[in-house]
Write a protein that holds these residues in place. Structure first.
Motif: not given
Length: 160
Positions: A22, A46-48, A50, A53
């Protein structure tokens, strides 16, 4: 860039690895990159990011894992000797975040001793902490796509 983060199949928790991921992912990725995250028995992270993919999975077949290895550019992994050697077989010198028995991440510190030995042979880079690793990854020193010499692996195996 295509990066694989993998913790193997140990049932010991390795949340520190995902905290680490993270922290560094925003610094080493850009839109269009592809990230694979194998979390094993750990809770699904959880990785978001921008435009990046992110494929997250617990386990895949040996065949699928080999396919991923054949398409990645970089690997961040736990310190298992087998994973380090698998990286070397596809010409990748992985960045290794070793499990630590003092943190209850494994039964002993064999990953630390093995990864240190592999590192001394130039077959991996042992994590030196967030800032050093981000600099290392951003300089693209992480990839050694030329096939690594079997002699280096044989020399290590002969010391066991």
């Amino acid at each position: 860039m295509r990066i694989l983060f993998t913790v193997g199949t140990s049932k010991y928790s390795f949340s520190r690895f995902f905290d680490y991921a993270t922290q560094i992912l925003p610094f080493v990725t850009k839109p269009g990159d592809l990230i694979y995250i194998q979390h094993g028995f750990n809770p699904r992270p959880i990785f978001e990011l921008d435009g990046v993919t992110v494929n997250i999975f617990s386990f895949v077949s040996v065949e699928d894992f080999s396919s991923i290895f054949n398409e990645i550019d970089q690997v961040v992994t736990h310190g298992a000797a087998g994973t380090i050697m698998q990286c070397n077989q596809v010409g990748v010198r992985p960045l290794v975040v070793c499990r630590n028995s003092k943190l209850h991440e494994h039964v002993d510190d064999h990953q630390i001793s093995s990864a240190t030995k592999f590192s001394s042979l130039g077959l991996c880079k042992v994590s030196a902490g967030h800032d050093h690793d981000c600099e290392y990854l951003s300089q693209n020193n992480f990839i050694s796509k030329t096939r690594l010499s079997g002699n280096s692996l044989n020399n290590y195996l002969n010391t066991l």
